[in-house]
Design a protein around this motif. Sequence first.
Motif, PDB file in Angstrom:
ATOM      1  N   TRP A 170       0.682  -1.101  -0.157  1.00 36.47           N
ATOM      2  CA  TRP A 170      -0.164  -0.043  -0.436  1.00 36.47           C
ATOM      3  C   TRP A 170       0.867   0.878  -0.418  1.00 36.47           C
ATOM      4  N   PHE A 188     -12.826   0.255  -2.485  1.00 35.29           N
ATOM      5  CA  PHE A 188     -11.350   0.962  -2.999  1.00 35.29           C
ATOM      6  C   PHE A 188     -11.956   2.068  -4.205  1.00 35.29           C
ATOM      7  N   ASN A 220     -12.528   4.526  -0.408  1.00 32.67           N
ATOM      8  CA  ASN A 220     -11.262   4.424  -0.262  1.00 32.67           C
ATOM      9  C   ASN A 220     -10.506   3.245   0.069  1.00 32.67           C
ATOM     10  N   LEU A 221      -9.953   2.869  -0.313  1.00 31.39           N
ATOM     11  CA  LEU A 221      -9.088   1.451  -0.679  1.00 31.39           C
ATOM     12  C   LEU A 221      -9.209   1.129   1.230  1.00 31.39           C
TER      13      LEU A 221
END
Lengths: 375, 375
Positions: A307, B178, B262-263
């Motif tokens: 990440w 995501f 968001n991831l």
Amino acid sequence: MSFISSSNLHSSYSNMALEGSKVKFGILDCAEIGRKLARAITLAPNSDLCAVASRSVEKAKNYAIKNGFPSTSKVYGSYEQLLDDPDIDVVYVPLPTSLHLEWAVKVAEKKKHLLLEKPVALNVDEFDVIVKACEDNGVQFMDGTMWMHNPRTLKMREFLDDSEKFGELRSVHSIFTFTAEDDFLKNDIRVKPDLDALGALGDVGWYCIRSILWAANYELPKTVTAIRGPIFHDSGVILACGASLQWEDGKVATFQASFLTNLTMDVTALGTKGTLHLHDFVIPFQETSASFTVASKSGFEELVTGWVPVPSEHIVPTDLPQEARMVKEFSSLVTRINESGSKPETKWPIISRKKQLVLDAVKASIDQGFETVDI
Amino acid sequence: MSFISSSNLHSSYSNMALEGSKVKFGILDCAEIGRKLARAITLAPNSDLCAVASRSVEKAKNYAIKNGFPSTSKVYGSYEQLLDDPDIDVVYVPLPTSLHLEWAVKVAEKKKHLLLEKPVALNVDEFDVIVKACEDNGVQFMDGTMWMHNPRTLKMREFLDDSEKFGELRSVHSIFTFTAEDDFLKNDIRVKPDLDALGALGDVGWYCIRSILWAANYELPKTVTAIRGPIFHDSGVILACGASLQWEDGKVATFQASFLTNLTMDVTALGTKGTLHLHDFVIPFQETSASFTVASKSGFEELVTGWVPVPSEHIVPTDLPQEARMVKEFSSLVTRINESGSKPETKWPIISRKKQLVLDAVKASIDQGFETVDI
């Protein structure tokens, strides 16, 4: 009457306000949670722990001694006597939920400000009676949701409000569970339909709903649907349940509340650009500081091997335990009313009412076979 | 034909097996995910990256050059040519889901072992045809769920199986989301009904379902209920959705899958005695090690001022990236079949089929207005 302080529980924080300006608290009944509040009142610089009432004066006296009440504290053998004490400004009510309607109204009618343990009522109709009594008598209302007053909560709010780092909230997921001991499952008020009829929904579920509404800036969902498979006590009280919430704009939330799984306290908030995680939202792991983890615009390394960036942890120290900050905030509101004659702050009963509305809807959905309930 | 290695991507792990024993892989089509697998095949000590096929030989050649294929690799301008190559043992198929039925069956009929990207099929009927083709032709099947092969997964399994530390599983909560870029939302195969018709459910939701079934030791739930409020692309494909799962014994699970936040990659498993948390279950934050957090018999300090014990983090190093371990495991199964004439391992298609059954049920529940669907 003089009491011996039971321990050095109160020694790590100093009480700095002037004696004269302090708000005087009485505690109605010798509940376990009241022990924590007694310490909090002692720690709050603008508050004085002045009295405790029980149906037995001996019980009240023992409670005061064991929990380090100041030697000047009064002990009462009936709730009415405490309510009649003209020196008391605030009554903290940790009674079982089924007794809230009666005693919360009496507190307000005696012109005492009301700090009420959660769940605030068995349903919103009862709660509205309590709030009306507070309004009619010009007294402040607040429920006892301590984590709202942790400085961490403000820092998390800043993150959720950051349109660049977090974006728009799209979903919230909350879990609060603990594994109840056998004794709890037999004898605790939270498994007794005549005392805390809402069971795990009213106890731990209350916090989940609060965290979801908090994340959504107290915007009420449009519909609530209980998740299939709640577990009930033989008494009929809920031991484990969950629900999903849906908002007009497409936001969703889920929660899981249980007395049957290991202590877990999660809030996960997902935004279009960021993610918030914490695992101790109700009671921080440590008392002197609390942390949360944020991720923003998270992506991957080349070939998705890791990440970029990784989430980061934020640690927020606190000057006082969150429950002492709650007491301090409540006393500030009371002082403002007493000194300037201003009206009570309506923010707190409004938030409590929204929680109760959602809680009632979850209960209704369970009772109606998991049908979707409009709010 | 000779290729220039594109970078030092492959340099951090060594390939130690003898050349002679290696299983030979071909990649069907030049998908983005195939780049990661190409590296994984190169890193796996018992595997050789031998060929790539595209509908254009130029495209295949550029892909091989850009992604560091060995200079001995073959490039093909049609899928059929690769399938006809007698040197190839395994075909990795990262094609869009709608093409799986046709090409996975062809791979099996050509007696090639099949490593198939997820989601394995558009529905379980299609998947059953693929599995039957593999069985009839004695070839190994596995889907490309890489995190199953991370050593962390084994360590987490040990925790969940520990009756003293974790107890009995009661609920699982999984999130994989995501934030898709504008280009993705316009052009990616995962928003095209004719390519990956299952959208976010088939892509990220697949992983959530896998993690839930994994936690439940692949016991199928009894019912599945989609959570209200899924979000759809203009094309009709799912962009965000969730569901709850219910088991006969009272276990429950929820998941949230989205292309719009968001991831985030969470698994939370709640047992009667313990809690498991991780936030990077599909792709670990770092490649060389991965962690998870456990709590067991969590309780509170006196006056509920903190936790005792606090949760603890466990870090698990890995000898190879999880996708290389997947390739290695697959090649081991292929070698066993080739050398001893044994039957393919049925564990992998069985797990994939269960996932597909749950995925189909979620889709059916969404299509049927969030009705509960029996499995």
